[in-house]
Design a protein around this motif. Structure first.
Motif, PDB file in Angstrom:
ATOM      1  N   THR A 122       0.842  -1.185   0.000  1.00 19.70           N
ATOM      2  CA  THR A 122       0.000   0.000   0.000  1.00 19.70           C
ATOM      3  C   THR A 122       0.884   1.244   0.000  1.00 19.70           C
ATOM      4  O   THR A 122       1.810   1.349   0.796  1.00 19.70           O
ATOM      5  N   ARG A 123       0.570   2.145  -0.866  1.00 20.85           N
ATOM      6  CA  ARG A 123       1.332   3.391  -0.932  1.00 20.85           C
ATOM      7  C   ARG A 123       0.834   4.376   0.108  1.00 20.85           C
ATOM      8  O   ARG A 123      -0.359   4.476   0.366  1.00 20.85           O
ATOM      9  N   LEU A 124       1.775   5.103   0.664  1.00 18.28           N
ATOM     10  CA  LEU A 124       1.427   6.141   1.627  1.00 18.28           C
ATOM     11  C   LEU A 124       1.157   7.442   0.893  1.00 18.28           C
ATOM     12  O   LEU A 124       1.810   7.753  -0.098  1.00 18.28           O
ATOM     13  N   SER A 125       0.225   8.203   1.419  1.00 19.29           N
ATOM     14  CA  SER A 125      -0.058   9.514   0.839  1.00 19.29           C
ATOM     15  C   SER A 125       1.081  10.470   1.193  1.00 19.29           C
ATOM     16  O   SER A 125       1.903  10.187   2.073  1.00 19.29           O
ATOM     17  N   VAL A 128       5.058  12.770   4.890  1.00 17.12           N
ATOM     18  CA  VAL A 128       5.574  13.969   5.558  1.00 17.12           C
ATOM     19  C   VAL A 128       5.464  13.802   7.073  1.00 17.12           C
ATOM     20  O   VAL A 128       6.394  14.133   7.812  1.00 17.12           O
ATOM     21  N   GLY A 129       4.348  13.267   7.537  1.00 18.20           N
ATOM     22  CA  GLY A 129       4.163  13.040   8.966  1.00 18.20           C
ATOM     23  C   GLY A 129       5.210  12.099   9.532  1.00 18.20           C
ATOM     24  O   GLY A 129       5.766  12.343  10.603  1.00 18.20           O
ATOM     25  N   GLY A 130       5.496  11.033   8.810  1.00 20.80           N
ATOM     26  CA  GLY A 130       6.509  10.083   9.261  1.00 20.80           C
ATOM     27  C   GLY A 130       7.885  10.715   9.332  1.00 20.80           C
ATOM     28  O   GLY A 130       8.642  10.493  10.282  1.00 20.80           O
ATOM     29  N   LEU A 131       8.202  11.511   8.335  1.00 19.65           N
ATOM     30  CA  LEU A 131       9.493  12.194   8.311  1.00 19.65           C
ATOM     31  C   LEU A 131       9.582  13.222   9.438  1.00 19.65           C
ATOM     32  O   LEU A 131      10.600  13.323  10.127  1.00 19.65           O
ATOM     33  N   GLU A 166       2.499  15.370  20.644  1.00 19.27           N
ATOM     34  CA  GLU A 166       1.205  14.767  20.966  1.00 19.27           C
ATOM     35  C   GLU A 166       0.572  14.177  19.704  1.00 19.27           C
ATOM     36  O   GLU A 166       0.054  13.065  19.718  1.00 19.27           O
ATOM     37  N   LYS A 167       0.643  14.915  18.613  1.00 16.72           N
ATOM     38  CA  LYS A 167       0.064  14.479  17.338  1.00 16.72           C
ATOM     39  C   LYS A 167       0.650  13.144  16.881  1.00 16.72           C
ATOM     40  O   LYS A 167      -0.072  12.269  16.407  1.00 16.72           O
ATOM     41  N   TYR A 168       1.965  12.987  17.029  1.00 15.80           N
ATOM     42  CA  TYR A 168       2.645  11.786  16.546  1.00 15.80           C
ATOM     43  C   TYR A 168       2.885  10.741  17.628  1.00 15.80           C
ATOM     44  O   TYR A 168       3.502   9.715  17.379  1.00 15.80           O
TER      45      TYR A 168
END
Length: 54
Positions: free
Chosen positions: A1-4, A9-12, A47-49
């Protein structure tokens, strides 16, 4: 599955923040300064991540 793009960006961003926290011994103010963002923003993103404090 490809990530959006948003997911990539969130992962980075999570990785960059985690590294900055490791480099500063978990001191959020110093990590924020290193990244050129405010302490409030780094706390929000932690908190977000789901990044654990200190």
């Amino acid at each position: 599955t490809r990530l959006s793009l948003k997911e990539r960006v969130g992962g980075l961003e999570k990785e960059i923040i985690t590294t900055a926290l490791e480099e500063t011994g978990g001191v959020q103010t110093e990590a924020a300064k290193l990244l050129g963002i405010s302490r409030r923003i780094i706390r929000y993103k932690m908190e977000k991540y789901g990044i654990q404090r200190g």
